[in-house]
Write a protein that holds these residues in place. Structure first.
Motif, PDB file in Angstrom:
ATOM      1  N   ILE A  76       0.842  -1.209   0.000  1.00  0.00           N
ATOM      2  CA  ILE A  76       0.000   0.000   0.000  1.00  0.00           C
ATOM      3  C   ILE A  76       0.871   1.250   0.000  1.00  0.00           C
ATOM      4  CG2 ILE A  76      -1.572   1.362   1.455  1.00  0.00           C
ATOM      5  CD1 ILE A  76      -3.041  -1.220   2.102  1.00  0.00           C
ATOM      6  N   HIS A  77       1.925   1.218   0.796  1.00  0.00           N
ATOM      7  CA  HIS A  77       2.795   2.392   0.901  1.00  0.00           C
ATOM      8  C   HIS A  77       3.446   2.718  -0.445  1.00  0.00           C
ATOM      9  CE1 HIS A  77       5.935   4.562   3.635  1.00  0.00           C
ATOM     10  NE2 HIS A  77       5.311   5.386   2.819  1.00  0.00           N
ATOM     11  N   HIS A  78       4.010   1.695  -1.075  1.00  0.00           N
ATOM     12  CA  HIS A  78       4.713   1.903  -2.348  1.00  0.00           C
ATOM     13  C   HIS A  78       3.739   2.112  -3.509  1.00  0.00           C
ATOM     14  CE1 HIS A  78       6.765   0.434  -6.060  1.00  0.00           C
ATOM     15  NE2 HIS A  78       7.741   1.191  -5.607  1.00  0.00           N
TER      16      HIS A  78
ATOM     17  N   LEU B 120      11.595  11.758  -1.470  1.00  0.00           N
ATOM     18  CA  LEU B 120      11.884  11.159  -0.157  1.00  0.00           C
ATOM     19  C   LEU B 120      11.519   9.680  -0.131  1.00  0.00           C
ATOM     20  CD1 LEU B 120      10.798  14.083   2.199  1.00  0.00           C
ATOM     21  CD2 LEU B 120      13.121  13.226   1.851  1.00  0.00           C
ATOM     22  N   HIS B 121      10.390   9.317  -0.743  1.00  0.00           N
ATOM     23  CA  HIS B 121      10.049   7.893  -0.792  1.00  0.00           C
ATOM     24  C   HIS B 121      11.083   7.106  -1.593  1.00  0.00           C
ATOM     25  CE1 HIS B 121       6.011   9.090   0.702  1.00  0.00           C
ATOM     26  NE2 HIS B 121       6.060   7.894   1.253  1.00  0.00           N
ATOM     27  N   SER B 122      11.554   7.678  -2.693  1.00  0.00           N
ATOM     28  CA  SER B 122      12.569   6.983  -3.497  1.00  0.00           C
ATOM     29  C   SER B 122      13.829   6.739  -2.678  1.00  0.00           C
ATOM     30  CB  SER B 122      12.893   7.795  -4.750  1.00  0.00           C
ATOM     31  OG  SER B 122      11.736   7.935  -5.556  1.00  0.00           O
TER      32      SER B 122
ATOM     33  N   GLY C 220       5.527  13.447   8.680  1.00  0.00           N
ATOM     34  CA  GLY C 220       6.820  13.933   8.231  1.00  0.00           C
ATOM     35  C   GLY C 220       7.875  12.855   8.184  1.00  0.00           C
ATOM     36  N   TRP C 221       9.099  13.296   8.261  1.00  0.00           N
ATOM     37  CA  TRP C 221      10.260  12.438   8.067  1.00  0.00           C
ATOM     38  C   TRP C 221      11.370  12.852   9.021  1.00  0.00           C
ATOM     39  CZ3 TRP C 221      10.543   9.003   3.738  1.00  0.00           C
ATOM     40  CH2 TRP C 221       9.489   9.123   2.824  1.00  0.00           C
ATOM     41  N   THR C 222      12.271  11.913   9.250  1.00  0.00           N
ATOM     42  CA  THR C 222      13.550  12.282   9.839  1.00  0.00           C
ATOM     43  C   THR C 222      14.633  11.854   8.866  1.00  0.00           C
ATOM     44  OG1 THR C 222      12.714  12.082  12.060  1.00  0.00           O
ATOM     45  CG2 THR C 222      15.079  11.966  11.813  1.00  0.00           C
TER      46      THR C 222
ATOM     47  N   LEU D 155      13.692   8.343   7.158  1.00  0.00           N
ATOM     48  CA  LEU D 155      12.683   7.480   7.775  1.00  0.00           C
ATOM     49  C   LEU D 155      11.333   8.180   7.675  1.00  0.00           C
ATOM     50  CD1 LEU D 155      11.532   5.180   9.483  1.00  0.00           C
ATOM     51  CD2 LEU D 155      12.422   6.336  11.520  1.00  0.00           C
ATOM     52  N   ASP D 156      10.393   7.512   7.063  1.00  0.00           N
ATOM     53  CA  ASP D 156       9.042   8.035   6.872  1.00  0.00           C
ATOM     54  C   ASP D 156       8.227   7.786   8.143  1.00  0.00           C
ATOM     55  OD1 ASP D 156       6.454   8.608   6.037  1.00  0.00           O
ATOM     56  OD2 ASP D 156       6.590   7.443   4.175  1.00  0.00           O
ATOM     57  N   VAL D 157       7.719   8.843   8.751  1.00  0.00           N
ATOM     58  CA  VAL D 157       6.849   8.654   9.915  1.00  0.00           C
ATOM     59  C   VAL D 157       5.436   9.202   9.688  1.00  0.00           C
ATOM     60  CG1 VAL D 157       8.677   8.364  11.634  1.00  0.00           C
ATOM     61  CG2 VAL D 157       7.854  10.676  11.105  1.00  0.00           C
TER      62      VAL D 157
ATOM     63  N   GLU E 179       1.680   8.441   9.216  1.00  0.00           N
ATOM     64  CA  GLU E 179       0.924   7.284   9.719  1.00  0.00           C
ATOM     65  C   GLU E 179       0.753   6.215   8.647  1.00  0.00           C
ATOM     66  OE1 GLU E 179      -2.789   8.335  11.515  1.00  0.00           O
ATOM     67  OE2 GLU E 179      -1.862   8.591  13.493  1.00  0.00           O
ATOM     68  N   HIS E 180       0.673   6.636   7.377  1.00  0.00           N
ATOM     69  CA  HIS E 180       0.467   5.641   6.304  1.00  0.00           C
ATOM     70  C   HIS E 180       1.648   4.671   6.203  1.00  0.00           C
ATOM     71  CE1 HIS E 180       2.377   8.585   3.148  1.00  0.00           C
ATOM     72  NE2 HIS E 180       3.254   7.650   3.433  1.00  0.00           N
ATOM     73  N   ALA E 181       2.800   5.049   6.808  1.00  0.00           N
ATOM     74  CA  ALA E 181       3.993   4.189   6.748  1.00  0.00           C
ATOM     75  C   ALA E 181       3.913   3.009   7.703  1.00  0.00           C
ATOM     76  CB  ALA E 181       5.241   5.017   7.056  1.00  0.00           C
TER      77      ALA E 181
HETATM   78 MN    MN Z   1       5.134   7.478   2.993  1.00  0.00          MN
END
Ligand code: MN
Length: 205
Positions: free
Chosen positions: A36-38, A84-86, A135-137, A170-172, A174-176
């Motif tokens: 789902i994420h990808h 960022l996802h890539s 967001g992300w770290t 790192l994806d934070v 909620e969908h991650a």
């Molecule tokens: Mn994501």
């Protein structure tokens, strides 16, 4: 009627394939979560960015007015999401060839900046857990000072240090993690350390 613009001269964004199977990050990220994420969430940012690029192209051809401010804001969000996802898929790997700590020069600069890898891990974890909303770290590197820096990104594009090289994200959102960990972001962040592809992070460094 909707006109489809296809000049044949412009390049659009596309969804990258994963370098591992959808079930290979288990048990840290389940197949269902990763699919789902990808396939859905990342794809939506690719589609979103491309739709805006086509909207810009159409408006330019017709010399039509645009709300430039809101269009560029939306474009920044979608391109940020795609890039960022890539990066994220690339800095993950199945646990049998991931996790642990970095080696070589990357390990040296982390120890030099943070005191120890454990201290870096603690700060990065705290940054990830404390992102407000979605967001992300990221672990980044400033080429002016030759120092690594943790970057806490809100959404896909807020609080970014321009020009800093991004080594690891790192994806934070909620969908991650919601399918696997419900609301327990800290548990997901903990699991992340088992599937960090340090070889790839070192390559980016
Ligand atoms: Mn994501």
């Amino acid at each position: 009627m909707e006109t489809i613009i296809n000049s044949g001269t412009t390049t659009l964004y596309s969804l990258p394939q994963l370098s591992y199977g959808y079930n290979e990050l288990e048990p840290h990220i389940s197949e269902e979560q990763l699919r789902i994420h990808h396939d859905k969430h990342h794809q939506a940012y690719v589609n979103g960015a491309n739709a805006i690029l086509q909207k810009l192209e159409k408006a330019r051809k017709e010399n039509a007015d645009l709300d430039i401010k809101s269009t560029l804001k939306e474009l920044s969000f979608n391109i940020g999401g795609h890039l960022l996802h890539s990066l994220f898929w690339g800095n993950l790997a199945p646990a049998n060839r991931a996790g642990g700590a970095p080696s070589g020069n990357l390990n040296d600069v982390i120890e030099n900046e943070f005191g120890s890898f454990e201290r870096f891990k603690k700060e990065f974890t705290q940054a990830a857990v404390s992102v407000e909303g979605s967001g992300w770290t990221a672990l980044t590197f400033c080429r002016e000072t030759n120092r690594p820096m943790i970057m806490q990104i809100e959404k896909h594009n807020v609080n970014v240090y321009p020009m800093f090289r991004i080594l690891m994200v790192l994806d934070v959102f909620e969908h991650a993690y919601y399918i696997d960990y419900k609301n327990d972001r800290a548990k997901f962040v903990d699991a992340f350390w088992n599937i960090v592809n340090w070889d790839e992070v070192s390559k980016r460094f």
